[in-house]
Design a protein around this motif. Structure first.
Motif, PDB file in Angstrom:
ATOM      1  N   LYS A  37      57.662 -34.389-143.533  1.00  0.00           N
ATOM      2  CA  LYS A  37      56.731 -33.624-142.695  1.00  0.00           C
ATOM      3  C   LYS A  37      56.005 -34.556-141.731  1.00  0.00           C
ATOM      4  O   LYS A  37      55.907 -34.271-140.534  1.00  0.00           O
ATOM      5  CB  LYS A  37      55.723 -32.893-143.582  1.00  0.00           C
ATOM      6  N   GLU A  38      55.508 -35.672-142.258  1.00  0.00           N
ATOM      7  CA  GLU A  38      54.777 -36.621-141.408  1.00  0.00           C
ATOM      8  C   GLU A  38      55.682 -37.227-140.342  1.00  0.00           C
ATOM      9  O   GLU A  38      55.266 -37.406-139.198  1.00  0.00           O
ATOM     10  CB  GLU A  38      54.153 -37.704-142.286  1.00  0.00           C
ATOM     11  N   SER A  39      56.926 -37.525-140.710  1.00  0.00           N
ATOM     12  CA  SER A  39      57.879 -38.075-139.741  1.00  0.00           C
ATOM     13  C   SER A  39      58.157 -37.073-138.627  1.00  0.00           C
ATOM     14  O   SER A  39      58.219 -37.452-137.451  1.00  0.00           O
ATOM     15  CB  SER A  39      59.184 -38.459-140.437  1.00  0.00           C
ATOM     16  N   CYS A  40      58.315 -35.817-138.997  1.00  0.00           N
ATOM     17  CA  CYS A  40      58.579 -34.778-137.997  1.00  0.00           C
ATOM     18  C   CYS A  40      57.376 -34.597-137.072  1.00  0.00           C
ATOM     19  O   CYS A  40      57.533 -34.424-135.862  1.00  0.00           O
ATOM     20  CB  CYS A  40      58.922 -33.453-138.678  1.00  0.00           C
ATOM     21  N   GLN A  41      56.171 -34.647-137.658  1.00  0.00           N
ATOM     22  CA  GLN A  41      54.967 -34.510-136.835  1.00  0.00           C
ATOM     23  C   GLN A  41      54.861 -35.676-135.851  1.00  0.00           C
ATOM     24  O   GLN A  41      54.520 -35.475-134.685  1.00  0.00           O
ATOM     25  CB  GLN A  41      53.724 -34.442-137.723  1.00  0.00           C
ATOM     26  N   GLU A  42      55.150 -36.879-136.325  1.00  0.00           N
ATOM     27  CA  GLU A  42      55.088 -38.051-135.460  1.00  0.00           C
ATOM     28  C   GLU A  42      56.124 -37.955-134.345  1.00  0.00           C
ATOM     29  O   GLU A  42      55.825 -38.239-133.181  1.00  0.00           O
ATOM     30  CB  GLU A  42      55.321 -39.321-136.288  1.00  0.00           C
ATOM     31  N   ALA A  43      57.323 -37.538-134.688  1.00  0.00           N
ATOM     32  CA  ALA A  43      58.366 -37.376-133.681  1.00  0.00           C
ATOM     33  C   ALA A  43      57.961 -36.323-132.662  1.00  0.00           C
ATOM     34  O   ALA A  43      58.172 -36.496-131.451  1.00  0.00           O
ATOM     35  CB  ALA A  43      59.692 -36.996-134.347  1.00  0.00           C
ATOM     36  N   GLY A  44      57.352 -35.246-133.123  1.00  0.00           N
ATOM     37  CA  GLY A  44      56.892 -34.193-132.215  1.00  0.00           C
ATOM     38  C   GLY A  44      55.830 -34.706-131.261  1.00  0.00           C
ATOM     39  O   GLY A  44      55.852 -34.376-130.066  1.00  0.00           O
ATOM     40  N   GLN A  45      54.923 -35.529-131.756  1.00  0.00           N
ATOM     41  CA  GLN A  45      53.891 -36.105-130.895  1.00  0.00           C
ATOM     42  C   GLN A  45      54.511 -37.027-129.840  1.00  0.00           C
ATOM     43  O   GLN A  45      54.077 -37.035-128.688  1.00  0.00           O
ATOM     44  CB  GLN A  45      52.858 -36.877-131.737  1.00  0.00           C
ATOM     45  N   GLN A  46      55.516 -37.793-130.244  1.00  0.00           N
ATOM     46  CA  GLN A  46      56.189 -38.686-129.296  1.00  0.00           C
ATOM     47  C   GLN A  46      56.906 -37.885-128.210  1.00  0.00           C
ATOM     48  O   GLN A  46      56.836 -38.230-127.027  1.00  0.00           O
ATOM     49  CB  GLN A  46      57.176 -39.597-130.025  1.00  0.00           C
ATOM     50  N   VAL A  47      57.575 -36.816-128.608  1.00  0.00           N
ATOM     51  CA  VAL A  47      58.272 -35.964-127.635  1.00  0.00           C
ATOM     52  C   VAL A  47      57.255 -35.331-126.684  1.00  0.00           C
ATOM     53  O   VAL A  47      57.470 -35.283-125.470  1.00  0.00           O
ATOM     54  CB  VAL A  47      59.114 -34.888-128.356  1.00  0.00           C
ATOM     55  N   LYS A  48      56.156 -34.859-127.239  1.00  0.00           N
ATOM     56  CA  LYS A  48      55.113 -34.241-126.424  1.00  0.00           C
ATOM     57  C   LYS A  48      54.565 -35.240-125.401  1.00  0.00           C
ATOM     58  O   LYS A  48      54.385 -34.902-124.226  1.00  0.00           O
ATOM     59  CB  LYS A  48      53.985 -33.741-127.330  1.00  0.00           C
ATOM     60  N   ALA A  49      54.308 -36.465-125.847  1.00  0.00           N
ATOM     61  CA  ALA A  49      53.781 -37.487-124.938  1.00  0.00           C
ATOM     62  C   ALA A  49      54.780 -37.820-123.834  1.00  0.00           C
ATOM     63  O   ALA A  49      54.403 -37.964-122.663  1.00  0.00           O
ATOM     64  CB  ALA A  49      53.426 -38.743-125.730  1.00  0.00           C
ATOM     65  N   LYS A  50      56.050 -37.916-124.193  1.00  0.00           N
ATOM     66  CA  LYS A  50      57.078 -38.206-123.182  1.00  0.00           C
ATOM     67  C   LYS A  50      57.212 -37.051-122.191  1.00  0.00           C
ATOM     68  O   LYS A  50      57.366 -37.273-120.988  1.00  0.00           O
ATOM     69  CB  LYS A  50      58.421 -38.490-123.855  1.00  0.00           C
ATOM     70  N   ALA A  51      57.142 -35.832-122.679  1.00  0.00           N
ATOM     71  CA  ALA A  51      57.235 -34.668-121.791  1.00  0.00           C
ATOM     72  C   ALA A  51      56.040 -34.627-120.847  1.00  0.00           C
ATOM     73  O   ALA A  51      56.191 -34.319-119.655  1.00  0.00           O
ATOM     74  CB  ALA A  51      57.310 -33.382-122.611  1.00  0.00           C
ATOM     75  N   GLN A  52      54.864 -34.950-121.382  1.00  0.00           N
ATOM     76  CA  GLN A  52      53.671 -34.968-120.528  1.00  0.00           C
ATOM     77  C   GLN A  52      53.801 -36.045-119.457  1.00  0.00           C
ATOM     78  O   GLN A  52      53.447 -35.825-118.299  1.00  0.00           O
ATOM     79  CB  GLN A  52      52.411 -35.214-121.370  1.00  0.00           C
ATOM     80  N   GLY A  53      54.328 -37.200-119.858  1.00  0.00           N
ATOM     81  CA  GLY A  53      54.550 -38.282-118.890  1.00  0.00           C
ATOM     82  C   GLY A  53      55.535 -37.869-117.815  1.00  0.00           C
ATOM     83  O   GLY A  53      55.329 -38.153-116.625  1.00  0.00           O
ATOM     84  N   ALA A  54      56.597 -37.198-118.210  1.00  0.00           N
ATOM     85  CA  ALA A  54      57.587 -36.735-117.235  1.00  0.00           C
ATOM     86  C   ALA A  54      56.976 -35.693-116.309  1.00  0.00           C
ATOM     87  O   ALA A  54      57.209 -35.720-115.084  1.00  0.00           O
ATOM     88  CB  ALA A  54      58.800 -36.153-117.963  1.00  0.00           C
ATOM     89  N   ALA A  55      56.170 -34.801-116.856  1.00  0.00           N
ATOM     90  CA  ALA A  55      55.523 -33.772-116.036  1.00  0.00           C
ATOM     91  C   ALA A  55      54.564 -34.422-115.036  1.00  0.00           C
ATOM     92  O   ALA A  55      54.515 -34.024-113.858  1.00  0.00           O
ATOM     93  CB  ALA A  55      54.779 -32.772-116.913  1.00  0.00           C
ATOM     94  N   ASP A  56      53.818 -35.428-115.491  1.00  0.00           N
ATOM     95  CA  ASP A  56      52.908 -36.135-114.588  1.00  0.00           C
ATOM     96  C   ASP A  56      53.663 -36.840-113.474  1.00  0.00           C
ATOM     97  O   ASP A  56      53.220 -36.853-112.318  1.00  0.00           O
ATOM     98  CB  ASP A  56      52.050 -37.137-115.374  1.00  0.00           C
ATOM     99  N   THR A  57      54.797 -37.419-113.825  1.00  0.00           N
ATOM    100  CA  THR A  57      55.615 -38.100-112.818  1.00  0.00           C
ATOM    101  C   THR A  57      56.090 -37.117-111.753  1.00  0.00           C
ATOM    102  O   THR A  57      56.042 -37.407-110.545  1.00  0.00           O
ATOM    103  CB  THR A  57      56.831 -38.777-113.493  1.00  0.00           C
ATOM    104  N   VAL A  58      56.522 -35.939-112.172  1.00  0.00           N
ATOM    105  CA  VAL A  58      56.977 -34.924-111.232  1.00  0.00           C
ATOM    106  C   VAL A  58      55.801 -34.460-110.366  1.00  0.00           C
ATOM    107  O   VAL A  58      55.941 -34.324-109.143  1.00  0.00           O
ATOM    108  CB  VAL A  58      57.612 -33.721-111.979  1.00  0.00           C
ATOM    109  N   LYS A  59      54.656 -34.255-110.968  1.00  0.00           N
ATOM    110  CA  LYS A  59      53.476 -33.830-110.206  1.00  0.00           C
ATOM    111  C   LYS A  59      53.093 -34.882-109.164  1.00  0.00           C
ATOM    112  O   LYS A  59      52.743 -34.529-108.025  1.00  0.00           O
ATOM    113  CB  LYS A  59      52.296 -33.564-111.150  1.00  0.00           C
ATOM    114  N   ASP A  60      53.152 -36.141-109.570  1.00  0.00           N
ATOM    115  CA  ASP A  60      52.867 -37.218-108.620  1.00  0.00           C
ATOM    116  C   ASP A  60      53.855 -37.197-107.465  1.00  0.00           C
ATOM    117  O   ASP A  60      53.476 -37.387-106.306  1.00  0.00           O
ATOM    118  CB  ASP A  60      52.942 -38.598-109.327  1.00  0.00           C
ATOM    119  N   ALA A  61      55.110 -36.960-107.769  1.00  0.00           N
ATOM    120  CA  ALA A  61      56.159 -36.985-106.752  1.00  0.00           C
ATOM    121  C   ALA A  61      55.998 -35.859-105.744  1.00  0.00           C
ATOM    122  O   ALA A  61      56.313 -36.027-104.553  1.00  0.00           O
ATOM    123  CB  ALA A  61      57.534 -36.913-107.409  1.00  0.00           C
ATOM    124  N   VAL A  62      55.510 -34.707-106.194  1.00  0.00           N
ATOM    125  CA  VAL A  62      55.382 -33.577-105.272  1.00  0.00           C
ATOM    126  C   VAL A  62      53.958 -33.404-104.789  1.00  0.00           C
ATOM    127  O   VAL A  62      53.637 -32.463-104.055  1.00  0.00           O
ATOM    128  CB  VAL A  62      55.886 -32.270-105.923  1.00  0.00           C
TER     129      VAL A  62
END
Length: 66
Positions: A37-62
């Protein structure tokens, strides 16, 4: 101690050992489930952070980022 008493004693010993082993197995299963459970939660947080970073990058670009 007659044979009946010896047999009864041995049955009690085996029963106690079996209960202890079952308890240990349940503890291990519980610990494994919690770790998973803890491993899955940690992986989910990492995915969320990467997605947020990608979204910010796209927002910066446009130019949509505030």
């Amino acid at each position: 101690m007659d044979n009946s008493q010896k047999a009864s004693y041995q049955v009690g010993q085996v029963k106690g050992q079996t209960q202890e082993k079952a308890s240990n197995m349940m503890d291990k299963a519980s610990n494994t489930a919690q770790s998973t459970k803890e491993s899955c939660q940690e992986a989910g947080q990492q995915v969320k952070a990467k997605a947020q970073g990608a979204a910010d990058t796209v927002k910066d670009a446009v130019g949509a980022k505030k």
